[in-house]
Write an enzyme that holds these catalytic residues in place. Structure first.
Site, short mmCIF file in Angstrom:
data_model
loop_
_atom_site.label_atom_id
_atom_site.label_comp_id
_atom_site.label_asym_id
_atom_site.label_seq_id
_atom_site.Cartn_x
_atom_site.Cartn_y
_atom_site.Cartn_z
N PRO A 17 0.82 -1.21 0.00
CA PRO A 17 0.00 0.00 0.00
C PRO A 17 0.86 1.26 0.00
O PRO A 17 2.04 1.22 0.34
CB PRO A 17 -0.80 -0.12 1.31
CG PRO A 17 -0.72 -1.56 1.69
CD PRO A 17 0.60 -2.05 1.18
N PRO A 18 0.27 2.39 -0.37
CA PRO A 18 1.02 3.65 -0.34
C PRO A 18 1.48 4.00 1.07
O PRO A 18 0.79 3.72 2.05
CB PRO A 18 0.00 4.68 -0.86
CG PRO A 18 -1.02 3.90 -1.60
CD PRO A 18 -1.09 2.56 -0.92
N HIS A 275 -27.20 9.70 20.97
CA HIS A 275 -26.68 8.79 19.94
C HIS A 275 -25.29 8.27 20.32
O HIS A 275 -25.05 7.05 20.31
CB HIS A 275 -26.62 9.54 18.61
CG HIS A 275 -26.26 8.69 17.44
ND1 HIS A 275 -27.18 8.26 16.51
CD2 HIS A 275 -25.07 8.16 17.04
CE1 HIS A 275 -26.58 7.53 15.60
NE2 HIS A 275 -25.28 7.46 15.89
N GLU A 276 -24.39 9.17 20.68
CA GLU A 276 -23.03 8.74 21.03
C GLU A 276 -23.01 7.95 22.32
O GLU A 276 -22.22 7.01 22.46
CB GLU A 276 -22.11 9.96 21.13
CG GLU A 276 -21.88 10.69 19.83
CD GLU A 276 -21.32 9.79 18.75
OE1 GLU A 276 -20.55 8.85 19.08
OE2 GLU A 276 -21.65 10.01 17.58
#
Length: 462
Positions: A17-18, A275-276
């Site tokens: 990968p890069p 939500h969190e």
């Protein structure tokens, strides 16, 4: 090596990968053995004029040969060789195909013959073999044997599978070296090495192992960028020392974006905190999903909040239980909104994408549904499309998602008191670390197995 019948590799292919250090490794090899190092990007060979690309390739190989003869050896390095060495079988017909295949053919010829004698060497050998013995002796005194250095070519690519098979066969590239993304331990050592040259607090050094566990999938270059970002954040806040908060903020900045505070209306601020908190409570109580380290409602780019989880081990395999727990954590934000506020919102869009992707892999790739058929064998379309376009596959994916939604809802209802306390603490402080989360939720019994940085509540404009 040659004394025991071995041959020094003519060419070495670096693949990976890069940002994994392929170019750096080639430079280090040349520096270690003290030989000239000639670098060329594959794109620098390309020309709009027919035949010029081939000429540039010949010129580069000629330069490497001359440098090898002069210095006793040389390394020629071609970066991103896939730009000029792609397989010829996938190309169409016409002048474009003719031009590109000609470039590949030129590469093949040069790699096959670059260690052949040059024109001067051929002339010297010819005269030595054709002249009478007295003349050969005189010739040798007047014109000593020309030096012949050994040249090795190294090429780097991110897409080795796209290279022409004739290019990567033994005799051209005799050895292939794979550069993988660094493991957790290696990332920890990279960070410590980069911090060694910078003023760093003890708290930052203590946090390195946790930061390393949060950077799964990062390359060497990405980890280095994280440390540079931490130094920049320390400078911007007027400090001369990098603190642990700088490392955590740099991690969030590089992976998500710069924190912009929480510029939400009161009702949306409450929804984001719920939500969190749902993600955090589920991650805190489910085994196999890692340890919850950070919960935030700061806006970063399109992400309106995040829940970061830590793992102290590299993950090579996952079990069905771990996959189901990951799906539950992904759905926990939506379930928490439904329990506390009565309905979910568009903020669960990215969570549903992640949950669906995991369920598709369970059914279509890992054989963890009701069938052992792998949809990976369908090469013409992707796994998601193949699985979801099949009526039975789609039914199984839906069953997995609905089952985990029910399980997550039941878990959050059992821990409703902790969920509410975490919501109010998050509204008050906006960002909580592991110690502050533990004060609210108590000691976690979940085992640190997987690594995840949940980016939640992305804006859905559709």
């Amino acid at each position: 090596m040659e004394n025991i019948g071995g041959n020094v590799p003519k060419g070495v292919l670096f693949e990976g990968p890069p940002g994994t250090g392929k170019t750096m490794a080639a430079r280090a090899i040349a520096q270690e053995i003290s030989v000239p190092f000639l670098v060329a990007s594959a794109s620098s060979f390309q020309s709009m004029y027919y035949g010029q690309t081939n000429r540039k390739i010949r010129s580069f190989f000629r330069s490497v040969r001359k440098a090898a003869d002069k210095g006793g050896g040389a390394i020629g390095f071609i970066d991103e060789i896939d730009a000029i060495g792609a397989t010829r079988s996938s190309m169409g017909s016409g002048s474009v195909r003719e031009g590109v295949t000609g470039v590949v053919t030129e590469l093949l010829v040069q790699l096959q013959s670059f260690d052949s004698p040059s024109g001067l060497h051929k002339l010297s050998n010819y005269l030595s073999n054709s002249l009478p013995a007295p003349m050969v002796a005189l010739w040798t005194r007047l014109f000593p044997a020309l030096p012949k250095g050994r040249a090795v070519f190294i090429a780097a690519t991110n897409r080795a599978s796209e290279l022409d098979p004739a290019l990567v066969r033994p005799g051209r590239f005799d050895r292939r070296v794979n550069f993988d993304l660094p493991t957790t331990k290696k990332r920890e050592l990279i960070i410590l090495g980069l911090l060694a040259d910078r003023p760093t607090s003890q708290s930052a050094l203590n946090a390195v192992s946790m930061i390393a566990s949060q950077t799964a999938g990062m390359s060497h270059a990405a980890v280095a960028r994280l440390v540079e970002e931490a130094a920049g954040l320390a400078w911007r806040r007027g400090s001369k020392v990098i603190d642990d908060s700088d490392l955590w903020n740099a991690l969030a900045t590089t992976q998500i974006g710069i924190a912009e505070g929480s510029p939400y209306p009161p009702e949306q601020r409450m929804r984001i905190a719920v939500h969190e908190s749902g993600h955090a409570v589920a991650g805190w109580n489910l085994p196999g999903v890692g340890q919850v380290e950070l919960v935030s409602i700061y806006k970063r780019g399109a992400a309106l909040g995040l829940t970061a989880r830590m793992n102290d081990k590299d993950q090579f395999l996952v079990t069905e239980a771990q996959l189901r727990s990951e799906i539950s954590v992904a759905l926990a934000g939506m379930c928490a909104e439904e329990i506390v506020l009565g309905q979910a919102s568009s903020g669960a869009a990215s969570d549903l994408v992640r949950a669906t992707d995991l369920a598709v892999q369970m059914v279509g790739r890992f054989g963890l549904g009701e069938s052992l058929i792998s949809f990976d064998v369908i090469r013409t379309i992707g796994l998601n499309a193949a699985t979801l376009s099949d009526a039975e596959g789609r039914k199984q994916v839906d069953a997995v998602l609905n089952g985990e939604r029910t399980r997550t809802t039941e878990l959050l209802i059992r821990h409703r008191d902790e969920l509410d306390r975490l919501v109010w603490r998050l509204l008050a402080k906006e960002e909580l670390d592991h110690k502050e989360i533990e004060e609210v939720l108590g000691i976690s019994d979940s085992q640190s197995v997987d690594v995840s940085l949940s980016v939640d509540l992305k804006i859905d404009l559709d």
